[in-house]
Design a protein around this motif. Structure first.
Motif, short mmCIF file in Angstrom:
data_model
loop_
_atom_site.label_atom_id
_atom_site.label_comp_id
_atom_site.label_asym_id
_atom_site.label_seq_id
_atom_site.Cartn_x
_atom_site.Cartn_y
_atom_site.Cartn_z
N ILE A 50 54.83 63.05 -1.42
CA ILE A 50 55.55 63.95 -2.07
C ILE A 50 56.38 63.19 -3.11
O ILE A 50 56.86 63.41 -4.15
CB ILE A 50 56.46 65.24 -1.17
N ASP A 51 57.32 62.26 -2.36
CA ASP A 51 58.09 61.25 -3.04
C ASP A 51 57.69 60.74 -4.31
O ASP A 51 58.25 60.66 -5.46
CB ASP A 51 58.59 60.27 -2.25
N LYS A 52 56.18 60.15 -4.13
CA LYS A 52 55.59 59.51 -5.41
C LYS A 52 55.42 60.57 -6.38
O LYS A 52 55.43 60.36 -7.52
CB LYS A 52 54.14 59.02 -4.94
N LEU A 53 54.89 61.67 -6.16
CA LEU A 53 54.72 63.01 -7.15
C LEU A 53 56.04 63.22 -7.80
O LEU A 53 56.03 63.02 -9.08
CB LEU A 53 54.47 64.12 -6.37
N THR A 54 57.11 63.18 -7.16
CA THR A 54 58.44 63.51 -7.70
C THR A 54 58.96 62.29 -8.68
O THR A 54 59.43 62.57 -9.77
CB THR A 54 59.57 63.73 -6.73
N GLY A 70 39.66 60.35 -14.25
CA GLY A 70 40.63 59.89 -13.28
C GLY A 70 41.48 58.60 -13.55
O GLY A 70 40.85 57.64 -14.23
N ILE A 71 42.52 58.42 -13.43
CA ILE A 71 43.21 57.29 -13.48
C ILE A 71 42.68 55.84 -12.99
O ILE A 71 42.27 56.02 -11.74
CB ILE A 71 44.91 57.31 -13.43
N LYS A 72 42.58 54.80 -13.44
CA LYS A 72 42.12 53.58 -12.75
C LYS A 72 42.54 53.33 -11.43
O LYS A 72 41.62 53.09 -10.49
CB LYS A 72 42.21 52.34 -13.83
N GLY A 73 43.70 53.42 -11.18
CA GLY A 73 44.47 52.99 -9.97
C GLY A 73 43.70 54.12 -8.94
O GLY A 73 43.60 53.77 -7.65
N LEU A 74 43.54 55.22 -9.21
CA LEU A 74 42.85 56.33 -8.03
C LEU A 74 41.69 56.02 -8.08
O LEU A 74 41.30 56.22 -6.70
CB LEU A 74 43.17 57.71 -8.74
N ARG A 75 40.95 55.65 -8.94
CA ARG A 75 39.36 55.25 -8.80
C ARG A 75 39.17 54.18 -7.72
O ARG A 75 38.45 54.16 -6.94
CB ARG A 75 38.76 55.16 -10.05
N TYR A 270 40.96 67.60 -19.10
CA TYR A 270 41.70 66.22 -19.51
C TYR A 270 41.93 65.62 -18.02
O TYR A 270 42.99 64.74 -18.08
CB TYR A 270 42.91 66.57 -20.53
N GLY A 271 41.59 66.02 -16.82
CA GLY A 271 41.92 65.34 -15.76
C GLY A 271 43.15 66.12 -15.02
O GLY A 271 43.77 66.87 -15.87
N ALA A 272 43.48 65.58 -13.77
CA ALA A 272 44.53 66.31 -13.08
C ALA A 272 45.67 65.91 -13.67
O ALA A 272 45.67 64.77 -14.30
CB ALA A 272 44.34 66.18 -11.78
N PHE A 273 46.95 66.39 -13.27
CA PHE A 273 48.30 65.87 -13.84
C PHE A 273 48.40 64.80 -13.37
O PHE A 273 48.30 64.25 -12.07
CB PHE A 273 49.17 67.01 -13.24
N THR A 274 49.02 63.65 -14.20
CA THR A 274 49.03 62.10 -13.82
C THR A 274 50.07 62.32 -12.54
O THR A 274 49.51 61.22 -11.63
CB THR A 274 49.46 61.43 -15.08
N PRO A 275 51.09 62.71 -12.35
CA PRO A 275 51.77 62.52 -11.18
C PRO A 275 51.13 62.89 -9.82
O PRO A 275 51.24 62.42 -8.93
CB PRO A 275 53.28 63.71 -11.26
N ILE A 276 50.33 63.92 -9.86
CA ILE A 276 49.17 64.31 -8.71
C ILE A 276 48.30 63.14 -8.44
O ILE A 276 48.14 62.80 -7.17
CB ILE A 276 48.71 65.50 -8.81
N GLN A 277 47.73 62.68 -9.49
CA GLN A 277 46.90 61.47 -9.28
C GLN A 277 47.64 60.08 -8.81
O GLN A 277 47.14 59.57 -7.83
CB GLN A 277 46.31 61.05 -10.52
N ALA A 278 49.04 60.01 -9.35
CA ALA A 278 49.65 58.80 -8.46
C ALA A 278 49.81 59.21 -7.17
O ALA A 278 49.95 58.42 -6.50
CB ALA A 278 50.88 58.76 -9.36
N ALA A 279 50.31 60.22 -6.81
CA ALA A 279 50.78 60.57 -5.37
C ALA A 279 49.34 60.58 -4.54
O ALA A 279 49.38 60.24 -3.40
CB ALA A 279 51.07 62.21 -5.16
N ALA A 280 48.05 60.87 -5.28
CA ALA A 280 46.91 60.79 -4.54
C ALA A 280 46.86 59.26 -4.34
O ALA A 280 46.19 58.89 -3.13
CB ALA A 280 45.77 61.19 -5.18
N VAL A 281 46.99 58.29 -5.12
CA VAL A 281 46.90 56.85 -4.93
C VAL A 281 47.78 56.48 -3.52
O VAL A 281 47.60 55.91 -2.55
CB VAL A 281 47.37 56.07 -6.19
N ALA A 282 49.02 57.10 -3.61
CA ALA A 282 49.91 56.73 -2.57
C ALA A 282 49.46 57.34 -1.18
O ALA A 282 49.76 56.58 -0.13
CB ALA A 282 51.33 57.45 -2.70
#
Length: 393
Positions: A50-54, A70-75, A270-282
């Motif tokens: 949640i913190d990464k999403l925020t 999907g963003i490269k970091g998540l893949r 256009y893919g999922a909301f970028t903050p959600i993808q970043a949080a998924a990486v976390a």
């Protein structure tokens, strides 16, 4: 102007709609409904997710269109998960695509690879998208047993010998929804060998990979040498990380299928909301304590459900995995069928379950119970069931 749309004609009335309407009406009257019908996790993701999403949402540049693939970091994070969990190497550029949940991914892959009239093999009973994703795309469905045993392969051979045209795709998912069946690596080896022999694409749904209750972790079909020649696998963060509403999933494996899905998705989102993808990486790269905690949570709830419902007079086979129990209708109510029993249970015991027939005709005689209420509520549901059972002797 016609109102007979081709794809809508192929969809029957949604079996769960009537029970859902009854549930909503009961709640509107102020009734306390214990909802074991929908597999909707009641927990929240770990705080670092949640913190990464925020954090990323506070970046003004994060609100633009994202990447459909999907963003490269998540893949890369998903490829790393497969490497450490299954010892499977994946190229994040060609063998991984991010989806808006596994359900969207399955439906879009069906659109990508299916022509009207194609024959698809799918388990019965099964999660509805396994069949209706392909039905919407114009395919004909041939049912195979949901249990991964000898009858499964007997039906596969029968279908290849007598279906015209020959089946093109095999869909399966273990741990399965709704039945909670599990498969081992030897089963997957036989599936891969069969698929290669018969030029069959395999779609594996591994959404419940991390919710297993035995000592042996759930395997992936991609652990089988050569599986990537024929198979693609879907996973989801919904249950593993309690991120159901975030709509985050993946397809990995065969490059041809991943390319097809990626191309169709490029026209549709256009893919999922970028903050959600970043949080998924976390979530994938960070501490996995929450995954272990969720597994233990569902195991504890399973044990409470099986024990308390058993004392109430309803014997429920303990599932080996997933967040569901697949329960035979009590003997006294079998003749009324799954749909009527579910409605009666809701009306008189204030317990909502999913009628098994909603997962295919082979689900008749069963209901699915989701372990999405806390232990206190599960015991309350059992008390309600006991009063209900006692009323009917």
């Amino acid at each position: 102007m016609t109102e007979e749309f081709y794809r809508i004609r192929r969809l029957p009335p949604y079996v769960f709609a009537e029970v859902n309407a009854m549930k909503a009406a009961a709640r509107a009257r102020g009734e306390d409904i214990i909802d074991l019908g929908m597999g909707n996790p009641d927990g929240a993701p770990a705080q670092h997710i949640i913190d990464k999403l925020t954090e990323v949402a506070n970046d003004p540049n994060a609100h633009r269109y994202s990447a459909s693939k999907g963003i490269k970091g998540l893949r890369k994070a998903q490829a790393a998960y497969y490497a450490r969990r299954f010892n499977v190497d994946l190229d994040p550029d060609t063998e991984v695509v991010v989806t808006l949940g596994s359900k969207e991914g399955l439906a879009n892959l069906a659109q990508a690879i299916t022509a009207p009239g194609d024959v698809v093999l799918a388990p019965n009973p099964s999660y509805p998208i396994h069949t209706f994703g392909f039905i919407i795309a114009g395919a004909a469905i041939r049912s195979i047993p949901a249990a991964p045993g000898p009858d499964f392969f007997k039906r596969l051979h029968y279908s290849m010998a007598y279906s015209v045209p020959k089946p093109k795709v095999l869909v399966m998912g273990y741990p399965s929804n709704p039945t909670a069946y599990v498969a081992d690596l030897d089963f997957y080896k036989e599936v891969v060998a069969f698929a290669k022999k018969h030029d069959l694409w395999v779609i594996s749904d591994l959404a419940y990979a991390e919710i297993y209750f035995g000592n042996e972790p759930t395997p992936s079909i991609l652990e089988v040498p050569g599986a990537k020649d024929v198979a693609v696998e879907f996973t989801s963060m919904s249950k593993t990380y309690s991120m159901a509403g975030w709509r985050m999933g993946f397809a990995v494996g065969n490059q041809t299928l991943i390319d097809a899905l990626t191309r169709v998705k490029s026209y549709l989102d256009y893919g999922a909301f970028t903050p959600i993808q970043a949080a998924a990486v976390a979530a994938l790269n960070g501490p996995q304590d929450n995954v272990d905690a969720n597994r233990q949570l569902y195991k504890s709830r399973r044990d409470v459900m099986v024990e308390s419902f058993g004392r109430a007079g309803w014997d429920i086979p303990p599932p080996a995995a997933s967040m569901f129990a697949w329960a035979p209708i009590p003997e006294a109510f079998k003749e009324m069928g799954a749909m009527e029993f579910s409605k009666k249970l809701l009306a008189e015991a204030q317990v909502a379950v999913a009628p098994g027939v909603g997962f295919g005709e082979e689900g008749e005689g069963y209901v699915r119970l989701a372990m999405v209420e806390n232990e206190q509520r599960l015991r309350q549901a059992a008390r309600n069931v006991k009063k209900f059972m006692t009323k009917y002797g």
